[in-house]
Scaffold this motif. Structure first.
Motif, PDB file in Angstrom:
ATOM      1  N   THR A   4      30.292 120.635  26.655  1.00 57.73           N
ATOM      2  CA  THR A   4      29.284 120.539  26.687  1.00 57.73           C
ATOM      3  C   THR A   4      28.294 121.405  26.522  1.00 57.73           C
ATOM      4  O   THR A   4      26.840 121.621  25.969  1.00 57.73           O
ATOM      5  N   TYR A   5      28.142 121.188  28.200  1.00 59.55           N
ATOM      6  CA  TYR A   5      26.937 122.274  28.871  1.00 59.55           C
ATOM      7  C   TYR A   5      26.594 123.905  28.296  1.00 59.55           C
ATOM      8  O   TYR A   5      25.805 124.384  28.722  1.00 59.55           O
ATOM      9  N   THR A   6      28.428 124.439  28.244  1.00 59.21           N
ATOM     10  CA  THR A   6      28.674 126.409  27.808  1.00 59.21           C
ATOM     11  C   THR A   6      27.409 125.790  26.689  1.00 59.21           C
ATOM     12  O   THR A   6      28.098 125.478  25.499  1.00 59.21           O
ATOM     13  N   ASN A   7      27.142 126.780  26.813  1.00 56.22           N
ATOM     14  CA  ASN A   7      25.957 127.579  25.399  1.00 56.22           C
ATOM     15  C   ASN A   7      25.279 126.429  25.250  1.00 56.22           C
ATOM     16  O   ASN A   7      24.812 126.693  23.639  1.00 56.22           O
ATOM     17  N   ASP A   8      25.096 125.517  25.902  1.00 60.49           N
ATOM     18  CA  ASP A   8      24.720 124.127  25.922  1.00 60.49           C
ATOM     19  C   ASP A   8      23.894 123.889  24.443  1.00 60.49           C
ATOM     20  O   ASP A   8      23.502 123.367  23.459  1.00 60.49           O
ATOM     21  N   LEU A   9      25.618 123.114  23.753  1.00 57.73           N
ATOM     22  CA  LEU A   9      25.225 122.229  23.443  1.00 57.73           C
ATOM     23  C   LEU A   9      24.998 121.520  22.638  1.00 57.73           C
ATOM     24  O   LEU A   9      23.853 121.769  21.159  1.00 57.73           O
ATOM     25  N   PRO A  10      23.745 120.432  23.865  1.00 59.04           N
ATOM     26  CA  PRO A  10      23.227 119.962  22.635  1.00 59.04           C
ATOM     27  C   PRO A  10      21.634 121.112  21.750  1.00 59.04           C
ATOM     28  O   PRO A  10      21.103 120.263  20.993  1.00 59.04           O
ATOM     29  N   ALA A  11      21.411 122.145  23.229  1.00 59.78           N
ATOM     30  CA  ALA A  11      19.578 122.769  22.487  1.00 59.78           C
ATOM     31  C   ALA A  11      20.665 123.229  20.982  1.00 59.78           C
ATOM     32  O   ALA A  11      19.093 123.666  20.261  1.00 59.78           O
ATOM     33  N   VAL A  27      16.515 115.607  22.094  1.00 61.52           N
ATOM     34  CA  VAL A  27      18.125 115.072  22.744  1.00 61.52           C
ATOM     35  C   VAL A  27      17.586 115.268  24.106  1.00 61.52           C
ATOM     36  O   VAL A  27      17.181 115.412  24.960  1.00 61.52           O
ATOM     37  N   ALA A  28      18.880 114.527  25.286  1.00 63.44           N
ATOM     38  CA  ALA A  28      18.541 114.811  26.496  1.00 63.44           C
ATOM     39  C   ALA A  28      20.045 115.019  26.996  1.00 63.44           C
ATOM     40  O   ALA A  28      20.806 114.625  26.013  1.00 63.44           O
ATOM     41  N   SER A  29      20.945 115.284  27.879  1.00 59.24           N
ATOM     42  CA  SER A  29      21.851 115.286  28.321  1.00 59.24           C
ATOM     43  C   SER A  29      22.357 115.385  29.609  1.00 59.24           C
ATOM     44  O   SER A  29      20.799 115.462  30.396  1.00 59.24           O
TER      45      SER A  29
END
Length: 210
Positions: A4-11, A27-29
């Motif tokens: 999820t945090y690779t390449n910042d999926l939420p963003a 969003v929040a992660s």
């Protein structure tokens, strides 16, 4: 976790939503290296955030969870989070990820695992891994045999957005926010995501479990 945090999926989800004119999505992660849902439960930040405010959707993801014991583990902890998610006003979303590049044969088992977990909490199923299969060129999706390239992250963002906001991949501009990717490649990514969404139920029924 790092998928999820690779390449910042939420963003990426927010940036693609903005392309579609959706200016309200926020969003929040909570994501840590090599975390499963059990780890999040025990670490405490995710449950605390769920109790602290209201949410619309809560997207859950851990590793591929392809083996029978891992499938059971994913269901167990999805079911543990389920009541807490619903108490926050949210709908659970299971983001089906992808196996390592050395275990491409596990894609069907990953899909089964996440479908069953979604069904166990009456949640939504976001078939990112299936979209990877339909795109087919894994060399463009894996950065290191596990983590996604920006194109892999984009596919995940497309399936999430369609599930939670109804934004269709085939109605988006042929551009990945923040990255220079040829339009024809983006079109093929969108087509793969669209086909995957059409072929997978938004809310899957229960499957036979191992």
């Amino acid at each position: 976790n790092s998928l999820t945090y690779t390449n910042d999926l939420p963003a990426m989800v927010v940036a693609v939503a903005r392309q579609a004119g959706d200016t309200k999505l926020k969003v929040a992660s909570v994501a840590y290296p090599d975390f499963a849902l059990e780890d999040h439960w025990n670490e405490g930040t995710a449950p605390s955030q769920l109790r602290a405010r209201r949410w619309n959707h809560v997207v859950m993801q851990q590793g591929s969870s392809a083996l029978p014991a891992s499938q059971q583990h994913l269901r167990t902890w999805t079911e543990r989070f389920g009541p807490l998610i619903k108490a926050s006003g949210a709908e659970p979303v299971l983001l089906a990820v992808w196996p390592t590049q050395q275990r491409l044969f596990d894609f069907p088992n990953v899909a089964q695992s996440y479908k069953q977990a979604a069904a166990s909490v009456d949640g939504l199923y976001a078939p990112a891994g299936d979209a990877w299969v339909r795109y087919g060129n894994y060399a463009e999706l894996y950065s290191d045999g596990l983590h996604p390239t920006p194109m892999g992250t984009y596919l995940a963002a497309l399936v999430i957005l369609e599930r939670i906001r109804g934004i269709r991949p085939d109605q988006l501009p042929q551009a990945i926010p923040g990255y220079s990717v040829p339009e024809n490649t983006v079109r093929r990514l969108q087509e793969a995501a669209m086909l995957s969404l059409q072929q997978n139920e938004r809310k899957p029924g229960r499957l036979e479990v191992p």
